[in-house]
Every structure is written in structure tokens, then in C-alpha cells.
Write an enzyme that holds these catalytic residues in place. Structure first.
Site, short mmCIF file in Angstrom:
data_model
loop_
_atom_site.label_atom_id
_atom_site.label_comp_id
_atom_site.label_asym_id
_atom_site.label_seq_id
_atom_site.Cartn_x
_atom_site.Cartn_y
_atom_site.Cartn_z
N TYR A 82 1.00 -1.15 -0.10
CA TYR A 82 -0.09 0.03 -0.12
C TYR A 82 0.93 1.27 -0.09
CZ TYR A 82 -3.39 3.22 1.18
OH TYR A 82 -4.45 4.60 1.34
N LYS B 120 4.04 9.91 8.19
CA LYS B 120 3.38 9.50 9.50
C LYS B 120 4.34 10.00 10.59
CE LYS B 120 0.73 5.70 7.81
NZ LYS B 120 0.81 4.74 6.77
N ASP C 177 9.44 3.26 -0.28
CA ASP C 177 8.23 3.78 0.57
C ASP C 177 8.65 3.50 1.83
OD1 ASP C 177 5.85 4.96 1.55
OD2 ASP C 177 4.57 3.86 0.25
C1 LIG Z 1 0.08 5.14 5.44
C2 LIG Z 1 0.93 4.87 4.46
C3 LIG Z 1 0.99 5.55 3.01
C4 LIG Z 1 -0.11 6.27 2.78
O1 LIG Z 1 0.07 7.55 3.59
P1 LIG Z 1 -1.26 8.81 4.01
O2 LIG Z 1 -0.84 9.68 4.92
O3 LIG Z 1 -2.37 7.63 4.59
O4 LIG Z 1 -1.94 9.07 2.74
C5 LIG Z 1 1.81 5.20 2.14
N1 LIG Z 1 2.66 4.23 1.98
C6 LIG Z 1 2.77 3.76 3.32
C7 LIG Z 1 3.81 2.49 3.10
C8 LIG Z 1 1.94 3.70 4.36
O5 LIG Z 1 2.22 2.85 5.30
#
Ligand SMILES: *Cc1c(COP(=O)(O)O)cnc(C)c1O
Length: 444
Positions: free
Chosen positions: A163, A285, A257
Site C-alpha cells: 500500500y 507518519k 516507500d
Molecule cells: C500510510 C502509508 C501511506 C499513505 O499515507 P497517508 O498519509 O495515509 O496518505 C503510504 N505508504 C505507506 C507505506 C503507508 O504505510
């Protein structure tokens, strides 16, 4: 806020629920559903995969959440990652208050943004420049556009169950939230866009090699260095190194990511922990200290392709927001190597403790843990990819989740999510967690 008097307690499927411990949450959820699709502003919050009604939060301090009915919980969600120092961290709160007194937004540059960028650069060998955005979704979406602009190629490769936020190109075989809804894809993503996304199973280097040989239009591969959105799955030995080599050889941009793993698994993120240098990195985050803030970053030759220097357009009215940036700086300054050593010890104690208890009660399970991220899978053997994660006992997860909730332990409401530990999970909270698991394991 005036809570509306609900005449009937129903869960999200319309089934009646006995009133009691979650009375006010039930009423508030009922009201929320009238005004907000599904009553939530992000799907996983709706408890779709575990059933029942989401708990509405009133406040939190450290590692303890309090809901609107006054129930308290040891928190293993941590706002899905940011709360590595616990809720309402004093220094973070003070930084936000101080910044707010000077205005909540300028839409003009501030030195705070440079300070945060400098901090991120200093902590990562592979990062020379940083662009701040507002969410992880924006970070990965922008990193993709940049990779496409830089290479002049269109195709991207991602993992099944990986994701990276909800940009169109990335809503193909994307994990947790979507898997939780039981829909592998989203309506509204143009077929023409989805066709430019090729997926491979996580931890399968041979599959990456095959795809790289098959297509000559690949701009980038985007990977979570430790998968966290299909539960916590560590990379197998040689996987990230192999991707690095394949990307260099095939001139494909390697996007790591680190929205979840950044500053979570090491003071220099997963890339430092595993000693891999990606071409682009995404952060989110933790770097916002719980405020909406994220970033994409990398070597200067790629980053300088972004407007206004280069031809890849990307912008944001609230990007680099002074409140968010102040919170982020204050958060990162507190994340010293000692914090990670302590987190490693505490996490091992919790994860090993939970696993031992389940073993004692003959509950078939596997425990995956990397640093302060862990997941319990109710299956035989540790899963290495999304397909194996799906072959877990979701009924057992549901029972475990609700049992723990009743005991005052707040786990992620989905078997496709990782649990997070903060540096302020005090010994008595860990003890409470393990005692609760002891009670719940008996019922499984
Ligand atoms: C949470 C997350 C996202 C998305 O971040 P948002 O701030 O919710 O848009 C993208 N990549 C990873 C790996 C994530 O854990």
C-alpha cells in the site's frame, strides 16, 4: 458536541448490538454515518474486518487511549504509526502551540521547512534533497510522477498487497484498507492507468527480474522495505539488495516507500537499518509528529527535476505547514539511537510474550516482528507475501481483537495491519497487555 440520542444500537451491517460498555461510541457512530460515508474518514477505522462498532476517542496520553465512554486502552495503533513517542508528547505539543501563535499558515517559505529537510538529509545517506507534502498518498504519487518525468517512461512496478496511498496508479492490488473492504481494486481508477501498473509478489526477486526483462517502459519500482500494510512482513535475505542491483542495471528508479518505516525502524529509517540506498524515498507518519506532513526525497539530480527547477509539476497550498513542520522537528530531535535500542527491547518483550501465551494455549499462529512493528498471523508459519497472509484464520483474529478490546487493549482492527509500540509503553502496560492476552487466549 451534542451526541444524538440513538433509539437503537446497530453495527455497520445493521445488526442490533447489546448496549453497555460502548454506549456512547454506538450513538456517535450512528450519528456519524448520517453525515460521513460509513461514519469514518478512512475505511479501516470502520471495523469492517472485525465487525462491531468503532470506538470513538476522547483523548490520549502516552500509550493510553480513552474513549468517549471513559474506557481506557493500551494503544498498539499509535495513529497508524506516528505516535512513536506516545500521545500528547509535551515537546511536540509545545512546538505546535508556539508555532500557532505566529499564524497557522503563510503560503510562503519559512526556515522551519529547511530545518526539517536538513534533518532528513542528515539522517539518510541516499537523501540530498527533500520536498514536503501533506500526506503519504501525495508523497508516493509525487515520487511516481517524478520517476516518470526523470526517466521518460510510464510503467511502474509494485507488490501485491503493498500500500502506497490511494493515487490511481497505486490502487492496483493494494493491501490493508482495500483488502479489509474485500475489494482488490477500486472503482473509478481508469483501466488505461491501471494497465501501466505491473504487480509482483512481495519477497520474490525472480518475479521482479522477469518483469524487468519483459517490459522496456518501466520508470520505477515502489517497495515498502518492510511490508506493513499486509501485516508486518520482513524482506527475505537479499531481496532489497537484489532490487537495488536490478534497478541500477535496468535504469529503473528504486522508490523506497518509508512512510511507515521511516524513523520507525532506525534513526536513519529502514534504508539505514538494511544499508540500501534507494533513488527516491517517501516519508510520512512519524515525520509530522501526528500532524498532516509527508515528504519525498532523494539524490539532487532527480529531485531537481521538480518544479520550479525542473519540468515535473507538484505543489501544495498547505505544504510545509508551520504547525506540522514544528511538530515534526520536535519529534525527530527526540528520536536518538537510545530510543531505538529501548524500543527493540520492549517490542521483543511484548511480541515474544504474546507469542508464548498463544503457544501455551495451543493457538496456531506466527509472530512477525521488525523493531517496534509486529503482527500476529493466525496461521502455520510466518507469511512472506500477501497470498500467504490471506491464508490466515480471520475468525480467530476477530475473536482475539474483540477479546483484547474488552480487556482494554487496542489492536489494529484488521489482520492486514501492523501493531506499533511506542517508547512510553510502560512495564505495567506491557504486563496488562500480556495478562489480557492470557485471558483471551483461553477463549480461542
Ligand atoms: C500510510 C502509508 C501511506 C499513505 O499515507 P497517508 O498519509 O495515509 O496518505 C503510504 N505508504 C505507506 C507505506 C503507508 O504505510
Amino acid at each position: 458536541m451534542q451526541a444524538q440520542q440513538a433509539t437503537e444500537h446497530v453495527d455497520m451491517n445493521g445488526n442490533p448490538i447489546e448496549p453497555g460498555r460502548y454506549d456512547l461510541s454506538l450513538q456517535l457512530f450512528h450519528r456519524a454515518q448520517q453525515f460521513i460515508p460509513g461514519g469514518v474518514n478512512s475505511p479501516v477505522r470502520a471495523f469492517g474486518k472485525v465487525g462491531g462498532t468503532p470506538v470513538f476517542m476522547a483523548g490520549a496520553e502516552g500509550a493510553v487511549l480513552q474513549d468517549m465512554d471513559g474506557n481506557q486502552y493500551v494503544d498498539y495503533v499509535g495513529s497508524w504509526g506516528p505516535m512513536i513517542l506516545g500521545h500528547a508528547n509535551k515537546r511536540v505539543i509545545q512546538a505546535i502551540q508556539k508555532a500557532a501563535e505566529h499564524s497557522t499558515s503563510f503560503g510562503a517559505p519559512t526556515d522551519l521547512e529547511t530545518c526539517l529537510a536538513d534533518f532528513i538529509v542528515t539522517r539518510h545517506k541516499a537523501v540530498e534533497m527533500v520536498r514536503l507534502v501533506n500526506s503519504g498518498t501525495e508523497a508516493s504519487m509525487s515520487a511516481l510522477r517524478l520517476a516518470r518525468g526523470y526517466t521518460g517512461k510510464d510503467r511502474i512496478v509494485k507488490c501485491v498487497g503493498g500500500y502506497h496511498g490511494h493515487a490511481d496508479s497505486l490502487l492496483v492490488a493494494a493491501g490493508s484498507g482495500l483488502a479489509t473492504q474485500g475489494v482488490p481494486d477500486s472503482l473509478g481508477v481508469p483501466k488505461a492507468v491501471a494497465e501501466l501498473t505491473t504487480t509482483v509478489p512481495y519477497n520474490d526477486l525472480e518475479a521482479v527480474k522477469e518483469v524487468f526483462e519483459k517490459f522496456d517502459d518501466i520508470a520505477a519500482i515502489i517497495i515498502e522495505p518492510v511490508a506493513g500494510n499486509m501485516g508486518c512482513i520482513p524482506p527475505v535475505e537479499g531481496y532489497l539488495e537484489g532490487i537495488r542491483e536490478l534497478c541500477t542495471f535496468n535504469e529503473v528508479v528504486f522508490i523506497m516507500d518509508e512512510v511507515m518505516t521511516g524513523f520507525r525502524l532506525h534513526e536513519g529509517s529502514a534504508q539505514t537499518r538494511f544499508d540500501i540506498e534507494p533513488d527516491l524515498s517517501c516519508f510520512g507518519k512519524i515525520i509530522g509528529g501526528g500532524m498532516p506532513l509527508a515528504a519525498y526525497a532523494g539524490k539532487a539530480d532527480i529531485m531537481n527535476c521538480v518544479a520550479p527547477v525542473g519540468g515535473v509539476y507538484q505543489a501544495g497550498t498547505l505544504s510545509g505547514n508551520p504547525l506540522a513542520v514544528s511538530a515534526g522537528i520536535e519529534m525527530l530531535e527526540q528520536l536518538t539511537p537510545n530510543v531505538y535500542t529501548k524500543l527493540e527491547e520492549m517490542s521483543a518483550e511484548i511480541a515474544d510474550g504474546l507469542s508464548d501465551i498463544l503457544k501455551q494455549h495451543n493457538v496456531t499462529h506466527a509472530m512477525n516482528r521488525v523493531g517496534s512493528m509486529f503482527s500476529i498471523f493466525f496461521r502455520e508459519g510466518a507469511p512472506k507475501n500477501y497470498e500467504e497472509v490471506c491464508a490466515s484464520d480471520s475468525d480467530k483474529f476477530r475473536k482475539f481483537f474483540h477479546g483484547m478490546l474488552e480487556e482494554g487493549v487496542y489492536l489494529p482492527p484488521s489482520p492486514y495491519e501492523a501493531c506499533f509500540i511506542s517508547a512510553v509503553h510502560a512495564p505495567e502496560l506491557i504486563r496488562h497487555t500480556l495478562q489480557s492476552a492470557e485471558k483471551v487466549a483461553k477463549t480461542l
